[in-house]
Design an enzyme around this catalytic site. Structure first.
Site, short mmCIF file in Angstrom:
data_model
loop_
_atom_site.label_atom_id
_atom_site.label_comp_id
_atom_site.label_asym_id
_atom_site.label_seq_id
_atom_site.Cartn_x
_atom_site.Cartn_y
_atom_site.Cartn_z
N TYR A 1 82.05 -36.19 65.62
CA TYR A 1 81.54 -34.81 65.71
C TYR A 1 82.61 -33.76 65.94
CZ TYR A 1 77.12 -37.29 66.10
OH TYR A 1 76.05 -38.09 65.84
N HIS B 1 74.30 -30.30 59.51
CA HIS B 1 74.76 -31.43 60.32
C HIS B 1 76.28 -31.38 60.40
CE1 HIS B 1 70.81 -33.14 60.48
NE2 HIS B 1 70.71 -32.92 59.18
#
Ligand code: CA2
Length: 152
Positions: free
Chosen positions: A30, A107
């Protein structure tokens, strides 16, 4: 010519479960940006584009639905990272479709390159567009897309 206050668009930014952990774990998936970094970068871009944003994060599906409904009268659309609920939540899908505003799904990670259960989105077919795989930049690209939709 800049838009008057009444013409200015406002968008809701919805962050789903566990996104408050951004920047603290799994940086290889991430990145290192925190949720505050993401919101700060979105705020800067919103100022550049002449739009306003409202932010909300929750780990609770019902709270996300309540916020979508509550925010609907004051916003023109939503930027949504529903996190794990993307792959499971009929409830969130129904709420997003039900409130009737266009939304862009984003995302941080490339969900198509991850576990098979992340390949399915219950939101994507009703989204105005989907951006995934660019880390924090996914949110910025998503906001640009959402704003462009109102300018074309
Ligand atoms: O890539 C994304 O943005 C996701 O929406 C993130 C979700 C995941 O379930 C989706 O499949 C893809 C996970 C959000 C939790 O984020 C964390 C961040 C740091 C450490 C742990 C979780």
């Amino acid at each position: 010519m800049s838009p008057t206050d009444s013409e200015r668009r406002r968008f809701g930014v919805l962050h789903g479960p566990n996104l408050q952990l951004l920047g603290t774990r799994e940086p290889e998936v991430y990145g290192r940006a925190t949720l505050d970094d993401v919101n700060g970068a979105l705020r800067d871009l919103a100022a550049e584009l002449g739009v306003d944003l409202d932010f909300f994060q929750s780990n609770h599906e019902g709270a996300l639905v309540d916020w979508l409904v509550e925010a609907t009268p004051r916003v023109n659309g939503f930027l949504v990272n529903a996190a794990g609920l993307t792959h499971t939540s009929v409830v969130l899908r129904d709420a997003l479709v039900g409130v009737g505003h266009p939304f862009v799904e984003v995302h941080m990670s490339n969900t198509a390159a991850r576990e098979p259960f992340r390949h399915r989105s219950l939101l994507a077919d009703r989204a105005a567009g989907v951006v995934y795989g660019f880390g924090l930049e996914s949110y910025l690209l998503g906001l640009r897309g959402l704003v462009a939709r109102f300018r074309s």
